[in-house]
Design an enzyme around this catalytic site. Sequence first.
Site, PDB file in Angstrom:
ATOM      1  N   ASP A   1      89.302  19.875  37.833  1.00 11.93           N
ATOM      2  CA  ASP A   1      88.226  20.846  38.055  1.00 11.93           C
ATOM      3  C   ASP A   1      87.755  21.467  36.747  1.00 11.93           C
ATOM      4  OD1 ASP A   1      86.490  22.545  39.670  1.00 11.93           O
ATOM      5  OD2 ASP A   1      87.871  24.158  39.113  1.00 11.93           O
TER       6      ASP A   1
ATOM      7  N   HIS B   1     108.270  24.180  56.375  1.00 10.05           N
ATOM      8  CA  HIS B   1     108.788  25.504  56.676  1.00 10.05           C
ATOM      9  C   HIS B   1     108.356  26.493  55.598  1.00 10.05           C
ATOM     10  CE1 HIS B   1     111.543  22.804  58.803  1.00 10.05           C
ATOM     11  NE2 HIS B   1     111.681  23.792  59.657  1.00 10.05           N
TER      12      HIS B   1
ATOM     13  N   MET C   1     108.576  19.457  48.848  1.00 13.11           N
ATOM     14  CA  MET C   1     107.144  19.583  49.127  1.00 13.11           C
ATOM     15  C   MET C   1     106.508  20.686  48.294  1.00 13.11           C
ATOM     16  SD  MET C   1     106.577  17.056  50.971  1.00 13.11           S
ATOM     17  CE  MET C   1     104.837  17.403  51.038  1.00 13.11           C
ATOM     18  N   GLU C   2     107.247  21.739  48.008  1.00 14.76           N
ATOM     19  CA  GLU C   2     106.719  22.813  47.163  1.00 14.76           C
ATOM     20  C   GLU C   2     106.493  22.308  45.734  1.00 14.76           C
ATOM     21  OE1 GLU C   2     108.000  24.563  50.833  1.00 14.76           O
ATOM     22  OE2 GLU C   2     108.960  23.110  49.539  1.00 14.76           O
TER      23      GLU C   2
ATOM     24  N   MET D   1     103.844  20.776  58.908  1.00 15.54           N
ATOM     25  CA  MET D   1     105.235  20.791  59.358  1.00 15.54           C
ATOM     26  C   MET D   1     106.207  21.352  58.326  1.00 15.54           C
ATOM     27  SD  MET D   1     104.826  19.807  62.358  1.00 15.54           S
ATOM     28  CE  MET D   1     103.638  18.904  63.327  1.00 15.54           C
TER      29      MET D   1
END
EC number: 4.6.1.17
Length: 156
Positions: free
Chosen positions: A125, A76, A110-111, A74
Amino acid sequence: MSEKLSHFDDAGTAHMVDVSAKSNSKREAVAGAFVELNDAVLAALPQNPKGNPLEVARFAGIQAAKRTSELIPMCHPLMLSFVDVTAEVVAGGVEIRATAATVAGTGVEMEAMTAASIAALTVYDMTKALDKGIRIREVVLLEKRGGKSGEYRREL
């Protein structure tokens, strides 16, 4: 605080929020993450045969911020004007800070959170051969500026 979650309609169906009526403004967010590493792994960081884990993590975080809308349904797609990720060795591990900025009708929290998360996963990792017990913790929004909800700064 809003009385309802913005990504759900009155029937409870998930949807992308319509931000077309919002005016563009400068928005910035800073997120953090902590990768808990034991002393042996911390000491081995400079000699990692895969390369410098902190530099690889920085690049991975920057790339992840640019792909956030491909990972989180969701979100953008945003034209980011700035992304920066730092990864610093501190007592007990690696502290990650990710900053994202844009001029848009919706925020970049969110970024920034995606950048911090992926940078932390990249440190894991790059060092997992030395210790499978590495912990990623405290992925948090530290601050945000701009937009309708204004400023936010996490209490430490």
